[in-house]
Design a protein around this motif. Structure first.
Motif, mmCIF file in Angstrom:
data_model
loop_
_atom_site.group_PDB
_atom_site.id
_atom_site.type_symbol
_atom_site.label_atom_id
_atom_site.label_comp_id
_atom_site.label_asym_id
_atom_site.label_seq_id
_atom_site.Cartn_x
_atom_site.Cartn_y
_atom_site.Cartn_z
ATOM 1 N N HIS A 1 -4.933 -28.099 -11.462
ATOM 2 C CA HIS A 1 -4.338 -29.417 -11.248
ATOM 3 C C HIS A 1 -3.084 -29.312 -10.382
ATOM 4 O O HIS A 1 -1.985 -29.151 -10.916
ATOM 5 N N PRO A 2 -3.169 -29.407 -9.067
ATOM 6 C CA PRO A 2 -1.942 -29.700 -8.325
ATOM 7 C C PRO A 2 -1.485 -31.107 -8.722
ATOM 8 O O PRO A 2 -2.280 -31.904 -9.233
ATOM 9 N N PHE A 3 -0.212 -31.397 -8.483
ATOM 10 C CA PHE A 3 0.307 -32.715 -8.871
ATOM 11 C C PHE A 3 1.021 -33.383 -7.699
ATOM 12 O O PHE A 3 1.623 -32.713 -6.851
ATOM 13 N N LEU A 4 0.941 -34.699 -7.686
ATOM 14 C CA LEU A 4 1.654 -35.513 -6.708
ATOM 15 C C LEU A 4 2.607 -36.429 -7.467
ATOM 16 O O LEU A 4 2.214 -37.067 -8.446
ATOM 17 N N ILE A 5 3.855 -36.463 -7.027
ATOM 18 C CA ILE A 5 4.853 -37.337 -7.642
ATOM 19 C C ILE A 5 5.416 -38.279 -6.590
ATOM 20 O O ILE A 5 5.791 -37.848 -5.489
ATOM 21 N N LEU B 1 6.061 -35.890 -3.383
ATOM 22 C CA LEU B 1 6.238 -34.481 -3.725
ATOM 23 C C LEU B 1 4.902 -33.912 -4.162
ATOM 24 O O LEU B 1 4.232 -34.479 -5.025
ATOM 25 N N LEU B 2 4.521 -32.789 -3.589
ATOM 26 C CA LEU B 2 3.311 -32.075 -3.994
ATOM 27 C C LEU B 2 3.728 -30.808 -4.707
ATOM 28 O O LEU B 2 4.493 -30.000 -4.165
ATOM 29 N N LEU B 3 3.233 -30.626 -5.928
ATOM 30 C CA LEU B 3 3.583 -29.453 -6.720
ATOM 31 C C LEU B 3 2.397 -28.504 -6.766
ATOM 32 O O LEU B 3 1.379 -28.781 -7.409
ATOM 33 N N ASP B 4 2.539 -27.379 -6.056
ATOM 34 C CA ASP B 4 1.498 -26.383 -5.830
ATOM 35 C C ASP B 4 0.310 -27.016 -5.098
ATOM 36 O O ASP B 4 0.160 -28.242 -5.062
ATOM 37 N N THR B 5 -0.532 -26.170 -4.515
ATOM 38 C CA THR B 5 -1.518 -26.699 -3.571
ATOM 39 C C THR B 5 -2.962 -26.312 -3.883
ATOM 40 O O THR B 5 -3.836 -26.482 -3.029
ATOM 41 N N GLY B 6 -3.219 -25.793 -5.079
ATOM 42 C CA GLY B 6 -4.599 -25.520 -5.452
ATOM 43 C C GLY B 6 -5.185 -24.302 -4.762
ATOM 44 O O GLY B 6 -4.498 -23.504 -4.120
ATOM 45 N N ILE B 7 -6.493 -24.165 -4.897
ATOM 46 C CA ILE B 7 -7.211 -23.002 -4.379
ATOM 47 C C ILE B 7 -7.523 -23.148 -2.894
ATOM 48 O O ILE B 7 -7.627 -22.161 -2.170
ATOM 49 N N GLY B 8 -7.674 -24.378 -2.448
ATOM 50 C CA GLY B 8 -7.929 -24.582 -1.028
ATOM 51 C C GLY B 8 -9.371 -24.841 -0.674
ATOM 52 O O GLY B 8 -9.790 -24.570 0.462
ATOM 53 N N PHE B 9 -10.158 -25.378 -1.607
ATOM 54 C CA PHE B 9 -11.553 -25.694 -1.308
ATOM 55 C C PHE B 9 -11.634 -26.812 -0.273
ATOM 56 O O PHE B 9 -10.850 -27.750 -0.289
ATOM 57 N N VAL C 1 6.552 -29.859 -0.375
ATOM 58 C CA VAL C 1 5.566 -29.080 -1.114
ATOM 59 C C VAL C 1 6.359 -28.072 -1.934
ATOM 60 O O VAL C 1 6.994 -27.165 -1.378
ATOM 61 N N LEU C 2 6.377 -28.257 -3.235
ATOM 62 C CA LEU C 2 7.164 -27.432 -4.143
ATOM 63 C C LEU C 2 6.257 -26.380 -4.753
ATOM 64 O O LEU C 2 5.324 -26.705 -5.485
ATOM 65 N N LEU C 3 6.509 -25.122 -4.468
ATOM 66 C CA LEU C 3 5.619 -24.034 -4.869
ATOM 67 C C LEU C 3 6.256 -23.200 -5.976
ATOM 68 O O LEU C 3 7.318 -22.587 -5.786
ATOM 69 N N SER C 4 5.594 -23.160 -7.122
ATOM 70 C CA SER C 4 6.095 -22.357 -8.242
ATOM 71 C C SER C 4 6.027 -20.876 -7.911
ATOM 72 O O SER C 4 6.936 -20.107 -8.231
ATOM 73 N N HIS C 5 4.939 -20.460 -7.262
ATOM 74 C CA HIS C 5 4.748 -19.097 -6.784
ATOM 75 C C HIS C 5 3.598 -19.129 -5.793
ATOM 76 O O HIS C 5 3.042 -20.202 -5.521
ATOM 77 N N LEU C 6 3.229 -17.978 -5.254
ATOM 78 C CA LEU C 6 2.309 -17.963 -4.122
ATOM 79 C C LEU C 6 0.955 -17.321 -4.410
ATOM 80 O O LEU C 6 0.229 -16.976 -3.465
ATOM 81 N N HIS C 7 0.579 -17.178 -5.671
ATOM 82 C CA HIS C 7 -0.760 -16.679 -5.969
ATOM 83 C C HIS C 7 -1.793 -17.623 -5.357
ATOM 84 O O HIS C 7 -1.563 -18.825 -5.222
ATOM 85 N N LYS C 8 -2.938 -17.074 -5.002
ATOM 86 C CA LYS C 8 -3.895 -17.823 -4.180
ATOM 87 C C LYS C 8 -4.430 -19.079 -4.854
ATOM 88 O O LYS C 8 -4.837 -20.011 -4.151
ATOM 89 N N ASP C 9 -4.416 -19.152 -6.182
ATOM 90 C CA ASP C 9 -4.891 -20.377 -6.831
ATOM 91 C C ASP C 9 -3.823 -21.468 -6.855
ATOM 92 O O ASP C 9 -4.101 -22.597 -7.256
ATOM 93 N N HIS C 10 -2.624 -21.131 -6.409
ATOM 94 C CA HIS C 10 -1.540 -22.115 -6.344
ATOM 95 C C HIS C 10 -1.132 -22.419 -4.903
ATOM 96 O O HIS C 10 -0.508 -23.451 -4.654
ATOM 97 N N ALA C 11 -1.476 -21.535 -3.989
ATOM 98 C CA ALA C 11 -1.017 -21.683 -2.602
ATOM 99 C C ALA C 11 -2.156 -21.776 -1.596
ATOM 100 O O ALA C 11 -1.903 -21.882 -0.396
ATOM 101 N N GLY C 12 -3.407 -21.765 -2.049
ATOM 102 C CA GLY C 12 -4.537 -21.766 -1.135
ATOM 103 C C GLY C 12 -4.664 -23.003 -0.285
ATOM 104 O O GLY C 12 -5.241 -22.971 0.805
#
Length: 259
Positions: free
Chosen positions: A41-45, A52-60, A86-97
């Motif tokens: 679940h990425p989130f939009l506020i 604001l976009l919080l993390d960006t998902g896997i990138g499908f 785009v607010l990124l908690s960290h850069l693992h591929k399921d959050h930054a894809g």
């Protein structure tokens, strides 16, 4: 409600760290032994300072080659090009894809009008080569774009957004407090990914420091439940946007606060 889940799907994850789509109507958990089953679940506020976009998902991507994430933003009634941060908690591929989109074989920023906010230590760790959880080829696009905003430690982005280095899931993982429209939204990334983890104390093996993450979750819940935070939970399989509610015995539970 000013927060929207941009649900990307359900997945199983095994020791290979691959995220494999999981459809409960046709797939069986028994066929994927040793797997963790999660949602994304990425989130939009909607904030006073913009989207604001919080993390960006896997990138499908969809059949037209556009990101499912961008489609989900439009489905929620907004335009991807209007995302301000785009607010990124960290850069693992399921959050930054979903940071980039493939345009005819060339990566472009998925949100070209946005600043991408990343902890400097997390950025440097991603390039260290010590983990296969990062996709540095997409970070190269961001680095060349001029849209990268590296921050260090705890700080204030604007009058609505605070960031804090938490360091439980990765050494430089960060969490966000967003105060807008009379609400206090809290995004804990992978240190508060599911509501169950607020009520079950355990140290997860997938965390850099499992005991620290466990303590942080307790800290977030103890403070946020009393203060009425809205919790945004990235990997939740039930309540993704939750609000604390006091029970008759004086304890708190989490209830669904989504639209």
């Amino acid at each position: 409600m000013q927060a929207h889940s941009l649900f990307e799907g359900s997945f199983s994850v095994d020791s290979t760290k691959k995220f494999i789509p999981f459809d409960a109507s046709k797939d069986s958990k028994k066929d994927r032994p040793g797997s963790l089953f999660i949602h994304v679940h990425p989130f939009l506020i909607e904030s006073a300072n913009g989207l604001l976009l919080l993390d960006t998902g896997i990138g499908f991507a969809d059949n037209d080659g556009d990101l499912q994430l961008r489609y989900n933003i439009r489905k929620a009634g907004f335009e991807p090009d209007n995302v301000r941060y785009v607010l990124l908690s960290h850069l693992h591929k399921d959050h930054a894809g979903g940071m980039v989109v493939d345009r005819n074989g060339t990566f472009r920023l998925a949100f070209p009008e946005a600043e991408y906010v990343v902890q400097r230590g997390e950025w440097e760790d991603a390039y260290s080569g010590k983990s296969d959880s990062y996709r540095t080829e997409i970070f190269d696009v961001l680095q060349r774009s001029g849209n990268l905003l590296l921050v260090e430690g705890n700080g204030v982005l604007n009058n609505e957004i605070n960031y804090e280095v938490s360091g439980g899931h990765t050494p430089h993982h960060q969490v966000f407090h967003i105060r807008t429209g009379g609400e206090h939204f809290f995004f804990g990334g992978d240190e508060a990914p599911e509501p169950e983890q607020f009520f079950r104390q355990f140290a997860a093996k997938y965390d850099y420091d499992g005991r620290k993450s466990m303590a942080l979750r307790q800290q977030y819940w103890d403070q946020g439940s009393v203060e009425g935070w809205i919790f945004l939970m990235y990997h939740s399989t039930n309540i993704a946007i939750g609000r604390p509610e006091v029970k008759e015995n004086g304890e708190y539970r989490l209830v669904d606060a989504s639209d």
